[in-house]
Design an enzyme around this catalytic site. Sequence first.
Site, PDB file in Angstrom:
ATOM      1  N   ALA A   9       0.837  -1.100  -0.054  1.00  0.00           N
ATOM      2  CA  ALA A   9      -0.031   0.023  -0.117  1.00  0.00           C
ATOM      3  C   ALA A   9       0.886   1.455   0.024  1.00  0.00           C
ATOM      4  O   ALA A   9       0.571   2.251   0.586  1.00  0.00           O
ATOM      5  CB  ALA A   9      -0.817  -0.106   1.265  1.00  0.00           C
ATOM      6  N   ARG A  15      -3.133   8.409 -10.557  1.00  0.00           N
ATOM      7  CA  ARG A  15      -4.193   8.713 -11.352  1.00  0.00           C
ATOM      8  C   ARG A  15      -5.715   9.016 -10.801  1.00  0.00           C
ATOM      9  O   ARG A  15      -6.523   9.261 -11.256  1.00  0.00           O
ATOM     10  CB  ARG A  15      -4.412   7.536 -12.311  1.00  0.00           C
ATOM     11  CG  ARG A  15      -3.631   7.482 -13.425  1.00  0.00           C
ATOM     12  CD  ARG A  15      -3.710   6.311 -14.287  1.00  0.00           C
ATOM     13  NE  ARG A  15      -3.362   5.080 -13.733  1.00  0.00           N
ATOM     14  CZ  ARG A  15      -3.400   3.797 -14.142  1.00  0.00           C
ATOM     15  NH1 ARG A  15      -4.257   3.799 -14.983  1.00  0.00           N
ATOM     16  NH2 ARG A  15      -2.767   2.680 -13.661  1.00  0.00           N
ATOM     17  N   GLY A  80       9.777  -0.614  -6.671  1.00  0.00           N
ATOM     18  CA  GLY A  80       8.838  -1.689  -7.351  1.00  0.00           C
ATOM     19  C   GLY A  80       8.289  -3.016  -6.341  1.00  0.00           C
ATOM     20  O   GLY A  80       8.402  -2.654  -5.130  1.00  0.00           O
ATOM     21  N   LYS A 333     -29.589   9.882  17.815  1.00  0.00           N
ATOM     22  CA  LYS A 333     -28.093   9.471  18.010  1.00  0.00           C
ATOM     23  C   LYS A 333     -27.805   8.989  19.275  1.00  0.00           C
ATOM     24  O   LYS A 333     -28.311   9.531  20.496  1.00  0.00           O
ATOM     25  CB  LYS A 333     -27.545  10.848  17.868  1.00  0.00           C
ATOM     26  CG  LYS A 333     -25.923  10.798  17.674  1.00  0.00           C
ATOM     27  CD  LYS A 333     -25.296  11.750  18.294  1.00  0.00           C
ATOM     28  CE  LYS A 333     -25.468  11.923  19.702  1.00  0.00           C
ATOM     29  NZ  LYS A 333     -24.635  13.004  20.387  1.00  0.00           N
ATOM     30  N   TYR A 369     -26.749  19.214  24.269  1.00  0.00           N
ATOM     31  CA  TYR A 369     -25.416  20.014  23.942  1.00  0.00           C
ATOM     32  C   TYR A 369     -25.495  21.474  24.274  1.00  0.00           C
ATOM     33  O   TYR A 369     -26.558  21.994  23.971  1.00  0.00           O
ATOM     34  CB  TYR A 369     -25.078  19.909  22.332  1.00  0.00           C
ATOM     35  CG  TYR A 369     -23.699  20.338  22.022  1.00  0.00           C
ATOM     36  CD1 TYR A 369     -22.544  20.009  22.932  1.00  0.00           C
ATOM     37  CD2 TYR A 369     -23.439  21.301  20.986  1.00  0.00           C
ATOM     38  CE1 TYR A 369     -21.263  20.362  22.255  1.00  0.00           C
ATOM     39  CE2 TYR A 369     -22.100  21.712  20.461  1.00  0.00           C
ATOM     40  CZ  TYR A 369     -21.001  21.291  21.375  1.00  0.00           C
ATOM     41  OH  TYR A 369     -19.956  21.451  20.922  1.00  0.00           O
TER      42      TYR A 369
HETATM   43  C1  UD1 Z   1       1.157  -5.113 -10.956  1.00  0.00           C
HETATM   44  C2  UD1 Z   1       1.823  -6.257 -11.546  1.00  0.00           C
HETATM   45  C3  UD1 Z   1       1.076  -6.950 -12.811  1.00  0.00           C
HETATM   46  C4  UD1 Z   1      -0.406  -6.888 -12.448  1.00  0.00           C
HETATM   47  C5  UD1 Z   1      -0.792  -5.825 -11.767  1.00  0.00           C
HETATM   48  C6  UD1 Z   1      -2.264  -6.002 -11.280  1.00  0.00           C
HETATM   49  C7  UD1 Z   1       4.350  -5.929 -10.921  1.00  0.00           C
HETATM   50  C8  UD1 Z   1       5.671  -5.728 -11.502  1.00  0.00           C
HETATM   51  N1  UD1 Z   1       3.415  -5.826 -11.883  1.00  0.00           N
HETATM   52  O1  UD1 Z   1       1.404  -4.072 -12.004  1.00  0.00           O
HETATM   53  O2  UD1 Z   1       1.738  -7.964 -13.256  1.00  0.00           O
HETATM   54  O3  UD1 Z   1      -0.931  -7.611 -13.681  1.00  0.00           O
HETATM   55  O4  UD1 Z   1      -0.229  -5.245 -10.714  1.00  0.00           O
HETATM   56  O5  UD1 Z   1      -3.050  -5.063 -10.840  1.00  0.00           O
HETATM   57  O6  UD1 Z   1       4.084  -6.569  -9.647  1.00  0.00           O
HETATM   58  N2  UD1 Z   1       3.540  -0.937  -4.725  1.00  0.00           N
HETATM   59  C9  UD1 Z   1       4.269  -0.671  -3.784  1.00  0.00           C
HETATM   60  N3  UD1 Z   1       5.591  -0.226  -3.675  1.00  0.00           N
HETATM   61  C10 UD1 Z   1       6.210  -0.216  -4.787  1.00  0.00           C
HETATM   62  C11 UD1 Z   1       5.564  -0.438  -6.196  1.00  0.00           C
HETATM   63  C12 UD1 Z   1       4.137  -0.720  -6.107  1.00  0.00           C
HETATM   64  O7  UD1 Z   1       3.908  -0.727  -2.336  1.00  0.00           O
HETATM   65  O8  UD1 Z   1       7.326   0.160  -5.080  1.00  0.00           O
HETATM   66  C13 UD1 Z   1       2.285  -1.210  -4.726  1.00  0.00           C
HETATM   67  C14 UD1 Z   1       1.129  -0.285  -4.895  1.00  0.00           C
HETATM   68  O9  UD1 Z   1       0.845   0.574  -4.416  1.00  0.00           O
HETATM   69  C15 UD1 Z   1       0.033  -1.014  -5.488  1.00  0.00           C
HETATM   70  C16 UD1 Z   1       0.670  -2.447  -5.824  1.00  0.00           C
HETATM   71  O10 UD1 Z   1       2.006  -2.532  -5.251  1.00  0.00           O
HETATM   72  O11 UD1 Z   1      -0.832  -1.270  -4.462  1.00  0.00           O
HETATM   73  C17 UD1 Z   1       0.666  -2.841  -7.320  1.00  0.00           C
HETATM   74  O12 UD1 Z   1       1.701  -1.512  -7.753  1.00  0.00           O
HETATM   75  P1  UD1 Z   1       1.531  -1.293  -9.211  1.00  0.00           P
HETATM   76  O13 UD1 Z   1       2.476   0.143  -9.508  1.00  0.00           O
HETATM   77  O14 UD1 Z   1       0.032  -0.556  -9.260  1.00  0.00           O
HETATM   78  O15 UD1 Z   1       1.507  -2.286 -10.259  1.00  0.00           O
HETATM   79  P2  UD1 Z   1       0.979  -2.490 -11.751  1.00  0.00           P
HETATM   80  O16 UD1 Z   1       1.619  -1.768 -12.847  1.00  0.00           O
HETATM   81  O17 UD1 Z   1      -0.617  -2.430 -11.588  1.00  0.00           O
END
Ligand code: UD1
Length: 447
Positions: A9, A15, A80, A333, A369
Site C-alpha cells: 500500500a 491517477r 517496485g 443518535k 449539547y
Molecule cells: C502489477 C503487476 C502486474 C499485475 C498488476 C495487477 C508488478 C511488477 N506488476 O502491476 O503484473 O498485472 O499489478 O493489478 O508487480 N507498490 C508498492 N511499492 C512499490 C510499487 C508498488 O507498495 O514500489 C504497490 C502499489 O501501491 C500497488 C501495488 O503495489 O498497491 C501494485 O503496484 P502497481 O504499480 O499498481 O503495479 P501495476 O503496474 O498495476
Amino acid sequence: MTTSLIILAAGQGTRMLSDRPKVLHEVAGAPLLVHALRAGAALSPERCVVVTGHEGEAVAAAARDWDPDIAIVEQTERLGTGHAVQQARPALDGISGDVIVLYGDTPFISAETLTKMAEARTRHDVVVLGFEAADPGRYGRLVTSGDTLERIVEYKDATDEERAITLCNSGVVAADAALLWDLLAAVTNDNAAGEYYLTDVPGIARSRGLSAGFVTCDEAETLGVNSRADLAAAEAAFQARARAEALVGGVTLAAPETVFFAYDTVLGRDVSVEPNVVFGPGVTVETGATIRAFSHLEGAHVSRGAVVGPYARLRPGAELAEDVRVGNFVEIKNAVLDEGAKVNHLTYVGDAHVGRRANLGAGTVTCNYDGVMKHRTEIGEGAFIGSSTMLVAPVTVGRDAMTASGSVVTSDVPDGALALGRARQVNKPGMATRLREKLKQIKAQRG
Ligand code: UD1
Ligand code: CA
C-alpha cells in the site's frame, strides 16, 4: 500450516488526482485497504504486515484502526513490488509457513479464492492468482505450460506474442516465507521499468527447478482501483453483489438498485427495505423489521419488528428494541429506545434512554449539547412527551409521567407527574378583530 499476509500500500495512486492516498479511498464505507485486510482475514493470518509509503502515517492509522496489532513497515523509496515485499521481511522475522501478498488497491479477492491458493500450494512451491481478462491492457501476462506457470512477463517487457496472452496476473502471490525471501534476493531491476518486480519470482523459481502454478478467479474479484472511474465501478460492483446477497438471504428489496449497503451491513430474514435507503457502516437490522423509504442508517441496531422511516435518520449508537417505531424526519443518535417506544414525527433524540412504550410527540427535542459538553436525557417507561417539548439535558422524566405540549423541561419530572413548563395562556376577547382593523387602516394610510 500458518499463513502471514503482506499488503502492498505504498503507492500514491497518481491517477486518482487526490490528496488522499489511493488505498484510503472508500468503497461501501470502508477504505480499499480495509477491504483487502478483510479479504486476507479469511486466512486467519498469523501475522499481517502493511507496506506503506506515500502518506504513510494516514495509511498506518487506517490499518491500525482495523487491527491495532497490525505490523506497519515503510518503503521509503518505491523501487517496485518486489522491493516493497522485501521491506516486510523484518516484520515477519521468526515466522515460518506461507506468505501471501495482496495489493491494497485490489479490494474484492474472495475468501474462496484465497483458500484455493492455499490448497494449490500443496502442489506448487509458488502460486500466483491469474484471471482471464476481457481487455488485458497493461496487466502482467502469465506464461504457462499445462498447469505450470513458467514465468510472468510485464506488459512493458512483453513481446507481441506474449501480449496476445489473455491470462493475466492479479498480483496475489503465495509461497513459503523462507523461499520467498530467497527468490526475491535474486530479483534485479534490469527491465523496462527499472523496478524490482515481484512478478519475477515464479520465473526464478522455475529456473531453480522448483514448481510454480496458478489458480484463476473471476475478473470481477481482481478489479484494481487506479482511477476515480475504477472507484465508481468498484462501488457499483460491490452494491450489485450486496443487493443480490440480501435477496438470497431472504430480505425484501422493493427497488434493489436504489438501496446502498456498507461493507458490514447485516440484515436478517424477512427484513423489508423500501426504495432509496442508505446503510452506512455498522448497521444490523433484525428479522422482520421494516426500513421505509428514504432513510439513512449508520452505526445502528434495529431489533425485530421495528419500523424505521420513511425519512428517518439513525446515527451511531442508535439502539432500537423490538417493535419500536421511528417515523418521518426523526433523528436518533447515541440513544437506546426500549421495546415498543414510539417516536413518530419531527424529533431529535440524542444521548438518551427512552423507556418501554414511551411516546414522544411531534417536535420533541433532547437539548443534549450546551455548546461545550453533551448531557443525557432519561425518559421513563410509559412516559408521554407532549408535542414540541424541549428536554434540556441533563434531565429525567419519570415513569408514566407526562409533559405538556410546548414545555421547556429543565428539571426532573417525578414518576406519574405532569410537567407544565410554559407560560400560562391569556385570552383577550375581541382583541384579534380590533387589531386586524387597525392594521388594515395603517396599510390604507400608507397607500
Ligand atoms: C502489477 C503487476 C502486474 C499485475 C498488476 C495487477 C508488478 C511488477 N506488476 O502491476 O503484473 O498485472 O499489478 O493489478 O508487480 N507498490 C508498492 N511499492 C512499490 C510499487 C508498488 O507498495 O514500489 C504497490 C502499489 O501501491 C500497488 C501495488 O503495489 O498497491 C501494485 O503496484 P502497481 O504499480 O499498481 O503495479 P501495476 O503496474 O498495476
Ligand atoms: Ca495497479
